[in-house]
Design an enzyme around this catalytic site. Structure first.
Site, mmCIF file in Angstrom:
data_model
loop_
_atom_site.group_PDB
_atom_site.id
_atom_site.type_symbol
_atom_site.label_atom_id
_atom_site.label_comp_id
_atom_site.label_asym_id
_atom_site.label_seq_id
_atom_site.Cartn_x
_atom_site.Cartn_y
_atom_site.Cartn_z
ATOM 1 N N PHE A 1 -1.366 -48.462 7.987
ATOM 2 C CA PHE A 1 -2.343 -47.404 7.815
ATOM 3 C C PHE A 1 -3.247 -47.770 6.646
ATOM 4 C CE2 PHE A 1 -3.332 -43.095 9.153
ATOM 5 C CZ PHE A 1 -2.693 -43.033 10.372
ATOM 6 N N GLN B 1 -12.710 -35.247 1.905
ATOM 7 C CA GLN B 1 -12.624 -36.527 2.590
ATOM 8 C C GLN B 1 -13.338 -36.516 3.934
ATOM 9 O OE1 GLN B 1 -8.670 -38.097 4.244
ATOM 10 N NE2 GLN B 1 -9.234 -39.601 2.697
ATOM 11 N N HIS C 1 -13.432 -38.556 7.308
ATOM 12 C CA HIS C 1 -12.629 -39.529 8.045
ATOM 13 C C HIS C 1 -13.588 -40.405 8.843
ATOM 14 C CE1 HIS C 1 -9.803 -41.282 10.842
ATOM 15 N NE2 HIS C 1 -8.794 -40.757 10.182
ATOM 16 N N LEU D 1 -10.926 -35.946 15.972
ATOM 17 C CA LEU D 1 -10.444 -37.123 15.277
ATOM 18 C C LEU D 1 -9.821 -38.169 16.193
ATOM 19 C CD1 LEU D 1 -10.304 -37.772 12.234
ATOM 20 C CD2 LEU D 1 -7.845 -37.555 12.504
ATOM 21 N N GLU E 1 -6.579 -42.927 12.354
ATOM 22 C CA GLU E 1 -6.567 -44.232 11.733
ATOM 23 C C GLU E 1 -5.476 -45.110 12.332
ATOM 24 O OE1 GLU E 1 -7.382 -43.673 7.587
ATOM 25 O OE2 GLU E 1 -5.882 -45.185 7.118
ATOM 26 N N ARG F 1 -10.194 -44.495 3.352
ATOM 27 C CA ARG F 1 -11.192 -43.793 4.155
ATOM 28 C C ARG F 1 -12.534 -43.641 3.474
ATOM 29 N NH1 ARG F 1 -6.994 -39.294 6.467
ATOM 30 N NH2 ARG F 1 -5.962 -40.759 7.873
ATOM 31 N N HIS G 1 -12.889 -33.944 6.937
ATOM 32 C CA HIS G 1 -11.506 -34.031 7.372
ATOM 33 C C HIS G 1 -10.507 -33.344 6.456
ATOM 34 C CE1 HIS G 1 -8.105 -35.702 9.418
ATOM 35 N NE2 HIS G 1 -7.706 -36.392 8.380
ATOM 36 N N ARG H 1 -7.671 -39.103 -0.446
ATOM 37 C CA ARG H 1 -6.300 -39.154 0.051
ATOM 38 C C ARG H 1 -6.101 -40.352 0.964
ATOM 39 N NH1 ARG H 1 -3.800 -37.496 4.907
ATOM 40 N NH2 ARG H 1 -5.656 -36.475 5.737
HETATM 41 C C1 FAD Z 1 -7.138 -34.051 13.144
HETATM 42 C C2 FAD Z 1 -6.316 -34.254 11.921
HETATM 43 C C3 FAD Z 1 -5.456 -35.354 11.855
HETATM 44 C C4 FAD Z 1 -4.671 -35.564 10.741
HETATM 45 N N1 FAD Z 1 -3.831 -36.639 10.724
HETATM 46 C C5 FAD Z 1 -3.035 -36.826 9.650
HETATM 47 C C6 FAD Z 1 -2.116 -37.901 9.617
HETATM 48 O O1 FAD Z 1 -2.009 -38.684 10.551
HETATM 49 N N2 FAD Z 1 -1.329 -38.047 8.543
HETATM 50 C C7 FAD Z 1 -1.388 -37.186 7.499
HETATM 51 O O2 FAD Z 1 -0.622 -37.356 6.577
HETATM 52 N N3 FAD Z 1 -2.249 -36.152 7.508
HETATM 53 C C8 FAD Z 1 -3.071 -35.952 8.547
HETATM 54 N N4 FAD Z 1 -3.940 -34.893 8.549
HETATM 55 C C9 FAD Z 1 -3.945 -33.941 7.450
HETATM 56 C C10 FAD Z 1 -2.800 -32.968 7.579
HETATM 57 O O3 FAD Z 1 -2.506 -32.747 8.926
HETATM 58 C C11 FAD Z 1 -3.100 -31.615 6.986
HETATM 59 O O4 FAD Z 1 -3.623 -31.760 5.745
HETATM 60 C C12 FAD Z 1 -1.834 -30.800 6.867
HETATM 61 O O5 FAD Z 1 -1.242 -30.688 8.124
HETATM 62 C C13 FAD Z 1 -2.074 -29.436 6.310
HETATM 63 O O6 FAD Z 1 -0.906 -28.649 6.460
HETATM 64 P P1 FAD Z 1 -0.782 -27.232 5.846
HETATM 65 O O7 FAD Z 1 0.592 -26.763 6.145
HETATM 66 O O8 FAD Z 1 -1.198 -27.266 4.447
HETATM 67 O O9 FAD Z 1 -1.854 -26.345 6.601
HETATM 68 P P2 FAD Z 1 -2.053 -25.956 8.133
HETATM 69 O O10 FAD Z 1 -1.163 -26.700 9.027
HETATM 70 O O11 FAD Z 1 -3.489 -25.996 8.383
HETATM 71 O O12 FAD Z 1 -1.551 -24.465 8.186
HETATM 72 C C14 FAD Z 1 -2.247 -23.418 7.592
HETATM 73 C C15 FAD Z 1 -1.498 -22.151 7.902
HETATM 74 O O13 FAD Z 1 -1.999 -21.105 7.119
HETATM 75 C C16 FAD Z 1 -2.214 -19.985 7.904
HETATM 76 N N5 FAD Z 1 -3.267 -19.208 7.277
HETATM 77 C C17 FAD Z 1 -4.496 -19.617 6.888
HETATM 78 N N6 FAD Z 1 -5.176 -18.589 6.379
HETATM 79 C C18 FAD Z 1 -4.369 -17.515 6.436
HETATM 80 C C19 FAD Z 1 -4.510 -16.159 6.069
HETATM 81 N N7 FAD Z 1 -5.629 -15.693 5.545
HETATM 82 N N8 FAD Z 1 -3.494 -15.335 6.304
HETATM 83 C C20 FAD Z 1 -2.348 -15.774 6.869
HETATM 84 N N9 FAD Z 1 -2.172 -17.040 7.216
HETATM 85 C C21 FAD Z 1 -3.163 -17.897 7.006
HETATM 86 C C22 FAD Z 1 -2.548 -20.529 9.251
HETATM 87 O O14 FAD Z 1 -2.240 -19.610 10.238
HETATM 88 C C23 FAD Z 1 -1.637 -21.725 9.339
HETATM 89 O O15 FAD Z 1 -0.375 -21.331 9.821
HETATM 90 C C24 FAD Z 1 -4.750 -34.673 9.658
HETATM 91 C C25 FAD Z 1 -5.598 -33.585 9.716
HETATM 92 C C26 FAD Z 1 -6.386 -33.375 10.833
HETATM 93 C C27 FAD Z 1 -7.329 -32.234 10.847
#
Ligand code: FAD
Ligand code: HEM
Ligand code: SF4
Ligand code: F3S
Ligand code: FES
Lengths: 252, 604, 127, 149
Positions: B133, B257, B259, B269, B272, B303, B370, B411
């Site tokens: 990666f 970031q 991507h 997306l 990578e 990135r 991203h 990142r």
């Molecule tokens: C397309 C894509 C591909 C990616 N690929 C990778 C990868 O290969 N490797 C890697 O390490 N990272 C990757 N990332 C980054 C990584 O996936 C995310 O940064 C990470 O999953 C974020 O997780 P989280 O739990 O912080 O938030 P999220 O999974 O976004 O969850 C947010 C949660 O908060 C809740 N929420 C939001 N606002 C409120 C509110 N007001 N009230 C109640 N609930 C709320 C939502 O319902 C949700 O459940 C990728 C990101 C994307 C977009």
């Protein structure tokens, strides 16, 4: 090499727009006695998705149109709905794949209680999911603090059913589920399959027992609507058949 | 609402049309970070998870490529190299003690997930397989290393599902489709202490107050401030916005970031992981242009560098297509069998959304917004910071909404799925410890006042403005002016626009007047958060007069360690309506923690 | 009484329609079978009674009914085999759609064999 | 809450631990009997409708002739049991699917069960106690072998 790439590359045509008619089944629980159909004309491009159309309607014409959505590219499972009579994800259905000389019908998925417009109550669906023990059942963590060993072949055995995004397109397309909604439904079975055939899991017996139920796998009449509807291309009916065989065998 | 624990439900009461619940720990957000915290907290304290989406709809499920951990399953590797890569990848703005924790605990984090059932791809001898990666190297940059653990190209999907499955196993209380709109603070001994969160129940339009000893924010990112983004429609940064409005600081907001490989025009997306498996970026003439920018790592450079190189290629007229405005990701030289096994989803995205067959044709791609490096500042124990040194007792944040900071100014791929697991777990664990002794903070007089004010503001509007139109203008402008290349001029254009949009925002009209499933109302509220966050981002960016990681100032193209090797801490100090951003935003700075790796020039 | 959700007809494919047909034919055959057992039981009563009833089966209209019966049984049976193949082999599940068209083809062949013969029997000479 | 009735019907019994698993054995039975029935029914149809003069050949003498042959005796007996139970079980499934009101469902399931028992008994008695040469029957109506007795 360079010429190969350029010549193979797609040259996008200039973007043409046209008007498509959407007939959407609306239901506002605070006003309506029963659902009603409503027409919308929307300016679209061939590469737009149904979700784009719904957004255009919501953002430009009628803010009260209500639907679920999140990722917009078919991985979160929010927006299963019935498009021209079939269960599809709105974000994975492109206008160009539909016949726009006719109106496009959009309605909520069937068999779950309708809440508002395109939103249904998903709780019965998740209840079924929860009732098949959808988690790895093992005695405890590994002794050496490392991963459990699993060969690529064992891993491949249940690959297909790990793709499920719990969108309910399958379950709500199943004629048996429509009848009384008691049937576990294909999605629950798919998620049981994912663990029954996981070589690391020790709970197959329990799950097979649960699915060997009045409302379990035997209710499936192999109508294949689920397989046709699954946006993840999971061979749902096949998975159900495998679970049936496993129950007959008494083991995965 | 899903409540698998009836005991907890019975603890709720209703007063004046508002529901009151009481828990030891309340987790806001059911993405990877939130559910990982719930798995730690659930068995030890009365825990509730509140999420605006069904847990499995969270955007963690969209993550594709992998999760980094120096397991050394396929080649020599160790966590120290991983730490170094993280620090260097973040252009030395990373807090190195945090990065060390991240890299060290990565190994357990992956094993935990495997033991919970995650179906990782396997090596021939049955161990967790690993792939290359961007920016992950051996021996401090000498060559790319295979460090990313993965499950095909749906690693995030499998993480989200596995965590949800384990929450089902543990019978965690979920409140799904509840929008948290406010954090309630009570003054105790002259200090504001968190006492509850207030949530709006989508299904009924009713308000719920969740009183709790500890509150964990895990609300994810806010990519929807941009138009072209890999982020979900629901990633509107509500959590970060709520913290901001409480006057608590936000850290490093200028770093966002981009991507390199989003589907051109759509932003969806393509992981990578494609390049990790050998895909090559090419310009119009088919040239592998990354060889010119980063001769060692080529397409697998971090990135920020790849995205910048791509933007440069297009600017200099080497873009493909009729308008020379995109580039190609080429995987035609990979075996179809390999593609099917390791990259099935992303190739399908190309087929579905662009009608391109990746086996035989290169795929048009463009950088896409991203990941938010910045967010709610926390300690290494996920405690939210009140200022540079003090924490807010009982308040935690983890995941993309938080800034530890392990990602610095850029990142590395696969470090976020790692981040949510490592710091999600830490948040859960520390909250459990905290609630063992901590008392409930009393509720203030009218805990829902804040939310009522917001609701009244958007509901009462019988103006002429549409939410969708305002949001579109904001997003378009952010794409134009605050994307990969920034200048003071472009950034101040956004500031001025936001000022105008705020005025229009007060004049919006909702068409849905109902109580049940009123998504019209919620989109309006979300827009408020977007405006706030875009403003902090741009304001912080204007102030950082250097180029570092994801922040590229064309008017200050060099990294300036002398003046800017420090974290930005932004505070809301006044009425956001005031004309000048400077009137209501105060910027402060926090030193970067440097342990083993003194800043060096960043070459790949 | 609250209203049920009714929408457009679900546009299923071969799998769904073959199931609908299987249900309809199964039910039809079942009711025929009930009657058929009763009428055949008359053989125990007396030859005259049986013959009187069975003579009605020889009416042209009943002859056409017999065509419908054979058509129903044929379709049900052939599709039944298809279902069994789907249940017990992955080949079946993979090729269920093609198999449906095989069922239809075989069914048409069956009818092509039976119908002319039956028409000959009922309308052709000889009592 | 909603005006729209929840499709999850109240009829179905809560999941209970079984004695005999009817669903599973029913499922197996449908397939097993189906395969055998293909042979039996098509054989039956072939002989009765297709071969010779088709339906016009059928009369008491024809049936009596067949039933006196042990081969056809067992054939018809098997067909009766397999088909009737197959059909009844199939109808049970259909009733379970569509009869949403408890009373109606009870009545329908009851009638299926009752008619099955009655018809199985009746049919079996007819086949086993059948006399191809009933006393007093007109010679023209009975099979020719009756004369030889
Ligand atoms: C397309 C894509 C591909 C990616 N690929 C990778 C990868 O290969 N490797 C890697 O390490 N990272 C990757 N990332 C980054 C990584 O996936 C995310 O940064 C990470 O999953 C974020 O997780 P989280 O739990 O912080 O938030 P999220 O999974 O976004 O969850 C947010 C949660 O908060 C809740 N929420 C939001 N606002 C409120 C509110 N007001 N009230 C109640 N609930 C709320 C939502 O319902 C949700 O459940 C990728 C990101 C994307 C977009
Ligand atoms: C000729 C050979 C026959 C075969 C191969 C056959 C096969 C089958 C099979 C496999 C099923 C199960 C379908 C499923 O579970 O989805 C079935 C169902 C059924 N069969 Fe038959 N069958 C035959 C004859 C009959 C006869 C003679 C009757 C009538 C008495 C009958 C009535 C039914 C009914 C009512 C169903 C239930 C349909 C449903 O549940 O949708 N079948 N048949
Ligand atoms: S099996 Fe397919 S259709 Fe069913 S819930 Fe899972 S992803 Fe959706
Ligand atoms: S649609 Fe239903 S009947 Fe079986 S094959 Fe699928 S579960
Ligand atoms: S919006 Fe996520 S699946 Fe369609």
């Amino acid at each position: 090499m360079s010429t190969a790439v350029t010549s193979a590359a797609k040259v996008p045509e200039p973007i043409a727009t046209f008007t498509a008619t959407f007939i959407i089944r609306r239901f506002d629980p605070e006003v309506d006695e029963e659902p009603r159909w409503q027409d919308f004309d929307v300016e679209m491009r061939a590469t737009d998705r149904i979700l784009d159309a719904l957004h255009k309607i919501k953002w430009e014409q009628d803010g009260s149109l209500t639907f679920r959505r999140s990722c917009a590219h078919g991985v979160c499972g929010s927006d299963a709905m019935r498009i021209n009579g079939k269960n599809r994800l709105a974000c994975k259905t492109l206008i160009k794949d539909l016949d726009i000389s006719k109106p496009i019908y959009v309605e909520a998925i069937k068999g779950l209680p309708l809440e508002k417009d395109l939103i249904v109550d998903m709780e019965p669906f998740f209840d079924s999911f929860r009732s098949v023990n959808p988690f790895l059942m093992v005695a405890g963590p590994t002794k050496d603090g490392k991963e459990r060993v699993q060969s690529p072949v064992e891993r491949a055995r249940f690959d297909d059913t790990t793709k499920c995004i719990l969108c309910a397109a399958c379950t709500s397309s199943c004629p048996v589920f429509w009848t009384d909604g008691q049937y576990f439904g294909p999605a629950a079975i798919v998620n049981a399959h994912r663990f029954i055939f996981d070589s690391r899991d020790e709970g197959a017996k329990v799950r097979l027992d649960i699915l060997n139920d009045k409302e379990g796998v035997w209710r499936c009449r192999t109508t294949f609507n689920c397989t046709d509807a699954c946006p993840r291309g999971i061979q749902v009916t096949q998975a159900i058949a495998e679970v049936k065989m496993a129950i007959l065998r008494g083991k995965p | 609402m899903t409540s698998t624990n009836t005991e907890a439900e019975s603890a709720s009461t209703m007063i004046d049309g508002v529901h009151y619940h009481q828990f030891d720990i309340v987790i806001v957000g059911a993405g990877g970070a939130g559910m990982r915290a719930a798995i730690e907290a659930g068995p030890h304290a009365r825990t509730a998870v509140i999420s605006k989406l069904y847990p499995t709809r969270s955007h963690t499920g969209a993550a594709q490529g992998g999760m980094a951990a120096a397991l050394a399953n396929v080649e020599e590797d160790n966590w120290e190299w991983h730490t170094y890569d993280t620090v260097k990848g973040g252009d030395y703005l990373v807090d190195q003690d945090a990065a060390e924790i991240l890299a060290k605990e990565a190994i357990d984090a992956v094993i935990d997930l495997e033991n919970m059932g995650l179906p990782f791809n396997r090596t021939p001898d049955g161990k967790i397989d690993q792939r290359r990666f961007g920016g992950h190297t051996r021996e401090h940059g000498s060559a790319a290393v295979r460090r990313a653990c993965f499950a095909a190209d749906r690693t995030g999907h499998m993480i989200l599902q596995t965590l949800f499955q384990n929450c089902v196993r543990l019978g965690i209380n979920f409140f799904n489709e509840f929008y948290v709109l406010d954090l309630v603070m009570t003054k105790v001994d002259g200090v504001d202490q968190p006492s509850a969160v207030v949530a709006y129940e989508l299904a009924t339009g009713e308000l719920h107050v969740f009183r709790s000893k500890a509150i964990i924010f895990a609300t994810g990112g806010y990519g929807k401030i941009y138009k072209t983004t890999s982020n979900a429609h629901t990633l509107t940064g509500d959590g970060v916005g709520i913290i901001w409005r409480k006057g608590l600081p936000l850290e490093d907001m200028e770093f966002f970031q981009f991507h390199p490989t989003g589907l051109a025009g759509l932003g969806i997306l393509l992981s990578e992981a494609a390049r990790g498996e050998g895909a090559i970026l090419r310009n119009a003439s088919g040239e592998r242009f990354m060889e010119r920018y980063t001769p060692t790592l080529k397409d697998l450079a971090p990135r920020d560098i790849v995205s910048r190189s791509m933007a440069t290629e297009i600017r200099e007229g080497r873009g493909a297509g009729p308008d020379k405005d995109y580039l190609y990701l080429d995987i035609t030289h990979l075996e179809p069998a390999v593609i099917d096994e390791k990259l099935p989803d992303i190739t399908e995205f190309a087929r579905t959304y662009l009608g391109v067959e990746p086996y035989t044709e290169p795929v048009p791609v463009l950088p896409t917004a991203h990941y938010a490096m910045g967010g709610i500042p926390t300690t290494n124990n996920a405690e939210v910071l009140r200022n540079n040194t003090e924490t807010v007792k009982g308040l935690y944040a983890a995941g993309e909404c938080a800034c530890v900071s392990v990602h610095g100014s850029n990142r590395l791929g696969t470090n976020s799925l790692l981040d949510i697991n490592v710091f999600g777990k830490r948040a859960g664990k520390n909250a459990v410890e905290y609630v063992k002794t901590a008392p409930f903070v009393p509720l203030p007089e009218n805990p829902t006042a804040g939310v009522q004010a917001i609701l009244d503001m958007v509901r009462s509007g019988d103006g002429t403005e549409r939410v969708g139109a305002i949001r579109k203008e904001l997003q378009d402008s952010m794409d134009r002016n605050a994307q990969i290349f920034r200048t003071d001029e472009s950034l101040s254009e956004v500031t001025k626009l936001i000022e105008r949009l705020r005025a229009r925002y007060k004049n919006i009209a909702l068409q849905d007047k109902g109580k049940r499933f009123n998504t019209d109302l919620l989109e309006a509220i979300e827009l408020g958060f977007l405006l706030d966050l875009a403003e902090v981002l741009v304001y912080s960016a204007r102030n950082r007069k250097e180029s570092r990681g994801g922040h590229m100032r064309e008017d200050y193209p060099e990294r300036d360690d002398k003046n800017f090797l420090k974290h930005t801490m932004a505070y809301l100090t006044g009425d956001p309506e005031s004309a000048e951003a400077g009137d209501h935003i105060r910027l402060d700075f926090k030193p970067v923690v440097i342990t083993n790796y003194p800043p060096m020039e960043r070459k790949y | 009484m609250p209203k049920r959700v009714a929408g457009t007809l679900y546009r299923g494919r071969e799998g769904m329609w073959s199931w609908v047909l299987h249900r309809i034919t199964g039910t039809a055959i079942y009711f025929f079978l009930l009657v058929h057992i009763l009428d055949t039981s008359l053989v125990r009563l007396s030859p005259q009674a049986y013959n009187a009833v069975i003579d009605t089966y020889k009416q042209p209209i009943m002859g056409l009914g017999e065509i419908a019966l054979v058509a129903a049984i044929g379709l049900h049976a052939l599709n039944g085999i298809r279902i069994i193949l789907i249940d017990f082999s992955s080949f079946g599940a993979k090729h269920q759609r093609a198999m449906f068209w095989v069922v239809v083809t075989l069914w048409l062949l069956l009818l092509a064999g039976f119908v002319p013969r039956q028409l000959m029997h009922i309308f052709g000479g000889g009592a | 809450m909603s005006l729209i009735e929840a499709p999850r019907s109240k009829v179905a019994s809560p999941r209970k631990k079984r004695g005999i698993n009817w669903e599973k054995w029913g499922w197996i039975y449908m397939r097993f009997s189906g395969i055998v029935l293909v042979v039996l029914i098509f054989g039956h149809l072939f002989v009765n409708l297709f071969a010779g003069r088709g339906v016009k050949a059928i009369d008491f003498a024809f049936v009596a002739g067949k039933l006196s042959d042990p081969f056809w005796f067992w054939w018809d007996l098997a067909m009766l049991w397999l088909a009737l139970i197959h059909g009844a079980n199939g109808m049970r499934t259909i009733v379970n699917d569509y009869a949403n009101r408890r009373v109606i469902r009870r009545i329908l399931l009851g009638s299926i069960a009752a008619s099955t028992i009655v018809l199985l008994t009746l049919g079996t008695l007819v086949i086993t106690t059948f006399d191809p040469c009933p006393a007093g029957a007109h010679p023209a109506d009975v099979p020719s072998f009756c004369k030889e007795r």
